[in-house]
Design a protein around this motif. Sequence first.
Motif, PDB file in Angstrom:
ATOM      1  N   LYS A 258       2.989  -1.621  -7.557  1.00 55.85           N
ATOM      2  CA  LYS A 258       3.159  -3.256  -7.364  1.00 55.85           C
ATOM      3  C   LYS A 258       3.790  -3.682  -6.128  1.00 55.85           C
ATOM      4  O   LYS A 258       4.604  -2.882  -5.637  1.00 55.85           O
TER       5      LYS A 258
ATOM      6  N   ASN B 153       2.887  -4.027  -3.107  1.00 63.36           N
ATOM      7  CA  ASN B 153       2.587  -3.475  -1.979  1.00 63.36           C
ATOM      8  C   ASN B 153       3.324  -2.008  -1.884  1.00 63.36           C
ATOM      9  O   ASN B 153       3.701  -1.667  -0.770  1.00 63.36           O
TER      10      ASN B 153
ATOM     11  N   GLU C 280      -4.237  -6.438  -6.548  1.00 63.95           N
ATOM     12  CA  GLU C 280      -3.720  -5.125  -5.901  1.00 63.95           C
ATOM     13  C   GLU C 280      -4.843  -4.062  -6.428  1.00 63.95           C
ATOM     14  O   GLU C 280      -4.964  -3.020  -5.614  1.00 63.95           O
TER      15      GLU C 280
ATOM     16  N   PRO D   6       5.473  -8.546   7.706  1.00 59.38           N
ATOM     17  CA  PRO D   6       4.191  -7.963   8.540  1.00 59.38           C
ATOM     18  C   PRO D   6       4.554  -7.803   9.896  1.00 59.38           C
ATOM     19  O   PRO D   6       3.993  -7.072  10.738  1.00 59.38           O
TER      20      PRO D   6
ATOM     21  N   GLY E 202       3.458   0.111   1.537  1.00 58.14           N
ATOM     22  CA  GLY E 202       2.004   0.153   2.032  1.00 58.14           C
ATOM     23  C   GLY E 202       1.104   0.794   0.774  1.00 58.14           C
ATOM     24  O   GLY E 202       0.913   2.043   0.527  1.00 58.14           O
ATOM     25  N   LEU E 203       0.443  -0.311  -0.048  1.00 61.94           N
ATOM     26  CA  LEU E 203      -0.359   0.031  -1.242  1.00 61.94           C
ATOM     27  C   LEU E 203      -1.283   1.245  -1.185  1.00 61.94           C
ATOM     28  O   LEU E 203      -1.013   2.069  -1.700  1.00 61.94           O
TER      29      LEU E 203
ATOM     30  N   TYR F 187       4.321  -0.058  11.148  1.00 60.02           N
ATOM     31  CA  TYR F 187       4.425   0.816   9.939  1.00 60.02           C
ATOM     32  C   TYR F 187       3.936   2.173  10.756  1.00 60.02           C
ATOM     33  O   TYR F 187       2.746   2.246  11.413  1.00 60.02           O
TER      34      TYR F 187
ATOM     35  N   CYS G  17      10.897  -4.481  -0.659  1.00 58.09           N
ATOM     36  CA  CYS G  17       9.851  -5.476  -0.673  1.00 58.09           C
ATOM     37  C   CYS G  17       9.649  -6.747   0.256  1.00 58.09           C
ATOM     38  O   CYS G  17       8.500  -7.173   0.597  1.00 58.09           O
TER      39      CYS G  17
ATOM     40  N   GLY H  29       6.925  -2.306  -0.882  1.00 61.77           N
ATOM     41  CA  GLY H  29       6.878  -2.502   0.587  1.00 61.77           C
ATOM     42  C   GLY H  29       6.646  -1.308   1.309  1.00 61.77           C
ATOM     43  O   GLY H  29       6.630  -1.423   2.662  1.00 61.77           O
TER      44      GLY H  29
END
Length: 362
Positions: free
Chosen positions: A34, A36, A62, A351, A41-42, A355, A347, A39
Motif C-alpha cells: 500500500k 506506493n 492500487e 514525484p 514504487g508499487l 527513482y 511515504c 514510497g
Amino acid sequence: MRLATAEINLTALSYNLRRIKALAPGARVMAVLKANAYGHGLVKIAQHLNDADAFAVARIDEALALRAGGLTKPIVLLEGFFDRADLPILIANNFETIIHDENQLRAIETSQLDARLSVWLKVDTGMHRLGIEPEQFEAFYQRLKGCDNVDPKIKLMTHFSCADDTNSPQTRQQMETFERLVADKPEARCLANSAGVLGWPQSHGDWIRPGLMMYGVSPMLNQVGPEHGLKPVMRLTTRVIAIKTIAAGEKVGYGGRWQSQQKTQLAVVAMGYGDGYPRNARNGTPVVIRDKRYGIVGAVSMDMITVDIGTNPDGIAVGDQVEMWGPALPVEEVAACAGTIPYELLCNVTPRVSYEYLALSD
C-alpha cells in the motif's frame, strides 16, 4: 548532475523477503504494498517479489495498477470494498477482500455475481479501527459460510495495535481474544504485521503481513532495521550545490532559527520539503557526506537545506553526494530527529525525486 534521487536496492528487497520467510518458516507471506509500496514504487517493487505468496494493498486503484503491471498473484484489499458497484471489479480481477462491517456483508449477500468472492473476515480485537466486534464474529462467520457468493474457504484476520512494544500487554490480549473466537474454526489465520513477525513469533499463524520490514526498516520502538538482520532498500541522496563561509554570530535560514557560534562553513544541499524531507527536522539532524556525518542547521526550506561542515577539513566540494537516509544513516534515526515515524518519511517522498532501481551486490 542528478539532484534528489531515491536509489531502490532490489537486491536488498529480495534479501529482506528471504529474511522474513526465515523468521516465519511455517507461514505464507502477504507482502504489503500500500501507499506506493511505502514510497518505493508499487509495480516495480511487486515485480521483484516473486517469492511472496500474495500482495496486499489498501484500495482498488492500487490493486488495478498491479494487474495493469502484469502481476498475477492474489491481491488482498485491506480496506475491503466501499460500494456494491465495486464487486464486479473484484470478481473480474480476482481480488480478495476484507470484510469488516455489516454493509459489506449485506452487499455481497444481495448481489448477483458471476463468481464467488474470496473473503477475509477481520475481527477488531483491540485496534478499534476496522473489523467486526468479537461478539459479531460467529454470526458473520456463519453468514459468510452460507453465502453462495462467497468462496467457502474464507480466511480469518485481526490487526495488532501495539506490537511494536514488546512490553505492552495489549498484543497478548489481542491474540487471546482472537484465538478464543476462532479456536474451533479450520480456516487459515493471519495476525502478524511486521512488528508481529519480529516481536511475537507465537502470532505467525498461517499467513503474515510484512510491510515496513520488507523495505529494511524496523517497526519496533527505538530499533533500526539492521538490528533485525534487514537491509535498507531506499537510499535518498542529493548533491552539494554551494559552500558558504559565515562569521560567528550569523543567523541561518528562514526565521534565523540557528546562529553560528564561530566562523564556519555551510554546505547547501538540494533537498527540502518539496522533495518530502521533513520540514520539522531539528538542528543537528545528521546527513552523510564523504562517509562522515554532519548536522543540518537552520530551517528546512522547500528546495534546500544547510549543513554545518565546520572548517571543512575533508575538502567537501560542490557536486559531492549527500545521503539523507539509507544504509549509512537509518531512516528511523532521521524520523526520530523530526519527531515522526519512518513510515511517514518513506511515504512522503514526492514525484520530484528521481527513482533509480538497482541490483546491488550483497
